[in-house]
Enzyme design. Structure first.
Site, PDB file in Angstrom:
ATOM      1  N   ASP A   1      39.863  40.958  35.920  1.00  0.00           N
ATOM      2  CA  ASP A   1      38.831  40.570  35.877  1.00  0.00           C
ATOM      3  C   ASP A   1      38.233  40.439  34.514  1.00  0.00           C
ATOM      4  O   ASP A   1      38.699  41.459  33.606  1.00  0.00           O
ATOM      5  CB  ASP A   1      37.516  41.426  36.674  1.00  0.00           C
ATOM      6  CG  ASP A   1      36.229  40.956  36.853  1.00  0.00           C
ATOM      7  OD1 ASP A   1      35.933  39.641  37.182  1.00  0.00           O
ATOM      8  OD2 ASP A   1      35.215  41.739  36.666  1.00  0.00           O
TER       9      ASP A   1
ATOM     10  N   GLU B   1      41.138  36.201  35.319  1.00  0.00           N
ATOM     11  CA  GLU B   1      39.866  35.368  35.515  1.00  0.00           C
ATOM     12  C   GLU B   1      39.276  34.788  34.244  1.00  0.00           C
ATOM     13  O   GLU B   1      38.994  35.721  33.093  1.00  0.00           O
ATOM     14  CB  GLU B   1      38.829  36.481  36.108  1.00  0.00           C
ATOM     15  CG  GLU B   1      37.358  35.755  36.240  1.00  0.00           C
ATOM     16  CD  GLU B   1      36.570  35.868  35.341  1.00  0.00           C
ATOM     17  OE1 GLU B   1      36.117  34.980  34.771  1.00  0.00           O
ATOM     18  OE2 GLU B   1      36.330  37.169  34.717  1.00  0.00           O
TER      19      GLU B   1
ATOM     20  N   ASP C   1      31.791  36.475  43.742  1.00  0.00           N
ATOM     21  CA  ASP C   1      30.448  36.426  42.895  1.00  0.00           C
ATOM     22  C   ASP C   1      29.657  35.082  43.334  1.00  0.00           C
ATOM     23  O   ASP C   1      28.560  34.969  42.654  1.00  0.00           O
ATOM     24  CB  ASP C   1      30.870  36.261  41.610  1.00  0.00           C
ATOM     25  CG  ASP C   1      31.185  38.152  41.279  1.00  0.00           C
ATOM     26  OD1 ASP C   1      30.413  38.781  41.754  1.00  0.00           O
ATOM     27  OD2 ASP C   1      31.527  38.307  39.920  1.00  0.00           O
TER      28      ASP C   1
END
Length: 505
Positions: free
Chosen positions: A306, A353, A406
């Site tokens: 992330d 990401e 998300d």
């Protein structure tokens, strides 16, 4: 899983999978756990010819952090709420009667406070019976676990015990404990010896159950894909136990915190996570990170990183300011870091990401190690020819998602579009909108991306009511659950047909 190593990175064969976090699994105790519901989902994946299961971080969560798996109290520990109580009955550490009465939990949403009260009281009972009645083999297994994982478990169990005593963030604890005075820590270990063993026992249960689930998935050809938040929560055992790894003041409070700077469209974000002392970490061979990754890869096969941008450069905001603009860009040792990790741990099975941060330096770092980046069609401009987020334009070394944890579900996103954009979307992927969730899965599966993921919400065609998380909000997140009926064999068959069509197995 077929792997092809390239440079110090790792390429994956053309595959597909489904994202669903552990909390969302079906089960009778109010939250997904590591029991029968997890195995039923693995069976669904196998029937659907999916070879990958992706989920959020596995660490303990708390109401103080809005139950977010990305704000855990430990990067090493497992979430106690994931422990399957039925398994503890089978092991002889609980009785069937002690599971009763089971509250009337919502089958469609996690009620965290009620679940926490129910499960933790049973975990206490299981611990007490283990202490009184465990077999020699069980005690030997517990002792072996404690010895094997002592590097993180000792501090985590003490941290959790002190949290229960002081009922607040560790930065507000008495100074000698906050700054880890050796004599104060020794006294605390003596005073809390039983509480420490309890937290060790819960982690022992999680670890044993996770290992059995991982074996079950492996036997059915399902690879486990974890999630690695680059930053950790301030109120965590990570920061308290290893302050030297973080950019802290002399009193062990953050000097700077994480976030992103303002841009023409917004005022930036102040996340508040402590930042790393990369220079000290480099001098120590990134030891804290190596330990963290070694533990993670004991649990999963592949992991998503992330906010990969933070390994290239990061925005450091003065901890005394609430304004995201009060910061500066600082360089991170991405190349040296990943080369060191590769030397210590071998191949680097990372998905990165990189959404919203595709500048030259990040792309160079990503491509140097052949890490596949992410592509999400919800970010596409459907009316612009050649947009990078349109599925037909995804590069081969990328990971395509219909949605993420998300974003909105794809149906929810589709319903929010104006008529013109919908027409462009229809034209772009060759759909009429009648089954838009299957149309986007088909488009993503058909893309050149080496890996393709959908969410269980998208497989079922659910709208915004099933959204898992809305960033920037504090309520209603991380709650969505599936029922056993949602693991529909007909749906698995249809997903398998698409997977065969697009040669992703």
């Amino acid at each position: 899983m077929v792997l092809h190593t390239e440079a110090v990175g790792m390429r994956l064969s053309r595959q597909s999978g489904v994202f669903m976090h552990i909390t969302s699994l079906p089960g009778s105790h109010g939250i997904g756990d590591l029991g029968d519901g997890a195995r039923e989902f693995v069976d669904f994946l196998a029937d659907a010819e999916q070879s990958m299961w992706q989920f959020c971080p596995l660490g303990p969560t708390s109401p103080a952090m809005a139950n977010s798996p990305y704000q855990s109290s430990s990067s090493f520990a497992g979430n106690p709420l994931f422990v399957d109580l039925t398994d503890l009955v089978e092991r002889g550490w609980l009785t069937e009667d002690e599971l009763e009465p089971v509250p009337d939990f919502d089958d469609h949403a996690v009620e965290y406070e009620r679940v926490d009260n129910f499960k933790r009281s049973r975990l206490r009972t299981a611990f007490e019976r283990f202490e009184a009645e465990a077999t020699e083999d069980d005690r030997a297994a517990f002792d072996a676990f404690r010895e094997r994982e002592a590097g993180w478990l000792d501090d985590y169990a003490l941290f959790a015990s002190l949290k229960a005593e002081f009922e607040g963030a560790w930065i507000d604890w008495p100074e000698e404990l906050k700054t880890r005075d050796p004599d104060a820590l020794a006294r605390a270990r003596e005073e809390h010896v039983e509480e420490i063993r309890y937290h060790e026992f819960v982690q022992f249960c999680f670890d044993a159950q996770w290992g059995e689930l991982a074996d079950y998935a492996d036997e059915r050809g399902v690879t486990l894909v974890g999630d690695l938040p680059i930053y950790v929560a301030l109120d965590s055992a990570d920061v308290w136990a290893a302050p030297e790894a973080f950019d802290l003041t002399d009193s062990n409070e953050p000097a700077v915190v994480a976030g992103v700077p303002p841009n023409p469209n917004d005022s930036g974000q102040r996340w508040g996570n402590p930042l790393y002392d990369w220079e000290t970490l480099r001098e120590n061979g990134y030891d804290w990170w190596i330990d963290r990754l070694r533990r993670l890869f004991d649990l999963v096969d592949v992991t998503r990183i992330d906010h990969f941008k933070g390994f290239d450069e990061y925005w450091a905001i003065d901890a005394t300011s609430d304004d995201p603009a009060d910061g500066e860009w600082r360089d991170a040792p991405g190349y040296d870091f990943f080369e060191t990790v590769e030397r210590e741990l071998g191949d680097l099975p990372f998905i990165v990401e990189d959404l919203g941060f595709l500048d030259v330096s990040l792309v160079d770092l990503r491509d140097r190690f052949a890490f596949p980046g992410m592509r999400v069609p919800q970010y596409a401009d459907w009316c612009s020819e050649g947009d990078m987020y349109q599925p037909m334009h995804y590069p081969e070394n990328s990971v395509a998602y219909t949605s993420t944890h998300d974003t909105d579900t794809f149906v929810g996103y589709y319903q929010s579009l104006d008529d013109h954009t919908r027409d462009c979307l229809h034209y772009n992927i060759g759909a009429d909108g009648s089954e838009i969730h299957w149309s986007i899965i088909d488009a993503v599966w058909n893309s050149p991306a080496v890996l393709a993921f959908t969410t269980m919400q998208d497989v079922l065609g659910l709208d915004s009511h099933a959204r898992f998380n809305t960033p920037g909000t504090q309520t209603g997140n991380w709650e969505w659950r599936i029922t056993e009926d949602g693991l529909d064999p007909a749906v698995a068959t249809r997903l398998a047909e698409l997977t065969d069509l697009h040669i992703r197995n």
